[in-house]
Design a protein around this motif. Structure first.
Motif, PDB file in Angstrom:
ATOM      1  N   ARG A 238       4.516  -6.928   2.055  1.00  0.00           N
ATOM      2  CA  ARG A 238       3.864  -6.034   1.086  1.00  0.00           C
ATOM      3  C   ARG A 238       2.874  -6.824   0.222  1.00  0.00           C
ATOM      4  N   MET A 239       3.281  -7.993  -0.213  1.00  0.00           N
ATOM      5  CA  MET A 239       2.375  -8.821  -1.015  1.00  0.00           C
ATOM      6  C   MET A 239       1.152  -9.225  -0.208  1.00  0.00           C
TER       7      MET A 239
ATOM      8  N   GLY B  67      -1.301  -6.549  -0.048  1.00  0.00           N
ATOM      9  CA  GLY B  67      -1.826  -6.086  -1.323  1.00  0.00           C
ATOM     10  C   GLY B  67      -1.123  -4.854  -1.861  1.00  0.00           C
ATOM     11  N   ILE B  68       0.123  -4.643  -1.422  1.00  0.00           N
ATOM     12  CA  ILE B  68       0.909  -3.494  -1.858  1.00  0.00           C
ATOM     13  C   ILE B  68       1.903  -3.951  -2.925  1.00  0.00           C
ATOM     14  N   ALA B  69       2.012  -3.199  -4.002  1.00  0.00           N
ATOM     15  CA  ALA B  69       2.962  -3.544  -5.068  1.00  0.00           C
ATOM     16  C   ALA B  69       4.388  -3.539  -4.534  1.00  0.00           C
TER      17      ALA B  69
ATOM     18  N   GLN C 157       7.110  -2.704  -6.101  1.00  0.00           N
ATOM     19  CA  GLN C 157       7.812  -1.511  -6.589  1.00  0.00           C
ATOM     20  C   GLN C 157       9.336  -1.711  -6.570  1.00  0.00           C
TER      21      GLN C 157
ATOM     22  N   THR D 271       6.874  -4.444 -11.454  1.00  0.00           N
ATOM     23  CA  THR D 271       6.188  -4.550 -10.161  1.00  0.00           C
ATOM     24  C   THR D 271       5.745  -3.203  -9.606  1.00  0.00           C
ATOM     25  N   TYR D 272       5.891  -2.156 -10.397  1.00  0.00           N
ATOM     26  CA  TYR D 272       5.252  -0.888 -10.047  1.00  0.00           C
ATOM     27  C   TYR D 272       3.799  -0.905 -10.531  1.00  0.00           C
TER      28      TYR D 272
ATOM     29  N   ASN E  48       2.140  -3.877 -11.400  1.00  0.00           N
ATOM     30  CA  ASN E  48       1.485  -5.142 -11.052  1.00  0.00           C
ATOM     31  C   ASN E  48       1.819  -5.557  -9.620  1.00  0.00           C
ATOM     32  N   LYS E  49       0.821  -6.029  -8.911  1.00  0.00           N
ATOM     33  CA  LYS E  49       1.039  -6.496  -7.546  1.00  0.00           C
ATOM     34  C   LYS E  49       1.567  -7.935  -7.572  1.00  0.00           C
ATOM     35  N   GLY E  50       2.240  -8.304  -6.503  1.00  0.00           N
ATOM     36  CA  GLY E  50       2.775  -9.646  -6.413  1.00  0.00           C
ATOM     37  C   GLY E  50       4.086  -9.813  -7.154  1.00  0.00           C
TER      38      GLY E  50
END
Length: 340
Positions: free
Chosen positions: A243-244, A247-249, A251, A280-281, A283-285
């Motif tokens: 996911r990281m 580029g997906i949060a 969550q 992390t919802y 912010n990404k990473g």
């Protein structure tokens, strides 16, 4: 004339008494100069002068005379219990008296178990309830550890950002501590345990993974709080990393609970919108640092993920992890397991 003389003498006596009292209490309140743990034995029938002399020689008190006067004036000199005591570093003369009156060290050593996934505040409460350390002192040191970290001699903190506290760096385990142990001694013991448990083999794997130790501990803390089994954690580790990369949060509900202080299985929409770098919802990473103190199982899962094709998961009310490859599949399973 006589009255003036008497008043002058009285004032002089009061001044001397006050000065003497301040001197005594200042001396017994001073911190000892012993640089290591000291084992000290009080023999049966041993007098206060002998005890005070040996305490001074072992650098456990600053001076024998004020310590002796304090012990006698407070009536403790008749209550000192023979036996062997263990004194930590940076102990005060007053604390030495209290310990000698309380009894030998062996009778006051306590066992403390820190479960995996506990936060700093929870660890502080456990330790305080056991009589090991003051929770406020423990949190003061672990929340603002810059001076403490700078003195560490290994590379444990090499990748830890200076603005991040010691969350994630205190190894969950069963410890034996003495009552009223200084906060620095407790924290140092727990970090030394982390340093030892993350041995050369584990650190070599971390190096091969291409991620820093701090990143591994951060990911491991999320896995610790999100999932219950080693296999699920290893699958989720791969899922989070992909996911990281896409580029997906992440969550992660656990990061939201960390921010809000709640323990919801499924946070509310309002909870997921709370502004925080740990959410992390929004912010990404990975968040800036760990959200708990993970055990070896979660750490190993973060180091060696199990490859899979899942991008989503949820935890059913019964604790089962439900995996999905697509968002549509995830929504269908969410309605089935959580919305019914």
């Amino acid at each position: 004339m006589i009255r003036t003389i008497l008043l002058t003498l009285l004032a002089a006596v009061i001044t001397v008494v006050v000065g003497l009292t301040l001197w005594i209490f200042s001396a017994v309140g001073a911190t000892s100069q012993n640089e290591s743990v000291v084992n000290f034995t009080v023999a049966k029938g041993e007098g206060i002068r002998s005890i005070a002399g040996r305490l001074e020689k072992d650098q456990l008190i600053s001076a024998r005379l004020p310590w002796t006067l304090y012990t006698v004036l407070t009536g403790r000199h008749t209550s000192l219990i023979p036996g062997t005591y263990t004194f930590q570093t940076a102990v005060t003369g007053k604390a030495v008296v209290e310990q000698l009156v309380a009894g030998p060290t062996e009778e006051r050593e306590v066992t403390v178990t820190i479960p995996e996934g506990e936060r700093l505040e929870e660890i502080a409460t456990i330790l305080e309830n056991k009589g090991v350390v003051d929770a406020a002192a423990f949190l003061s040191l672990t929340k603002q550890p810059s001076d403490f970290v700078q003195t560490w001699t290994t590379d444990l903190f090499a990748s830890k950002p200076p603005t991040v506290d010691l969350e994630g760096y205190l190894f969950p385990d069963t410890y034996r501590f003495f009552e009223n142990t200084p906060a620095e001694t407790v924290v140092r013991r727990m970090i030394e345990n982390t340093d030892r448990r993350l041995d050369a083999t584990i650190r070599a794997k971390i190096l091969t993974s291409g991620r820093s130790l701090h990143e591994i501990l951060t990911l491991a803390s999320i896995l610790e709080m999100e999932l219950k089994t080693p296999s699920d954690r290893a699958i989720a580790a791969d899922l989070f990393l992909r996911r990281m990369a896409a580029g997906i949060a992440l969550q992660s509900d656990a990061t939201v609970n960390y921010v809000t202080g709640k323990s919801r299985l499924q946070p509310t929409i309002a909870d997921t919108e709370v502004e925080s770098p740990y959410n992390t919802y929004r912010n990404k990473g990975l968040p800036p640092g760990p959200i708990a103190n993970p055990g070896l199982g979660a750490i190993n899962a973060a180091i060696t993920p199990t490859p899979n094709e899942f991008f989503f998961y949820l935890t059913a009310p019964g604790g089962q992890t439900i995996w999905s490859k697509t968002y549509e599949e995830h929504l269908t399973k969410k309605r089935r397991y959580l919305d019914s």
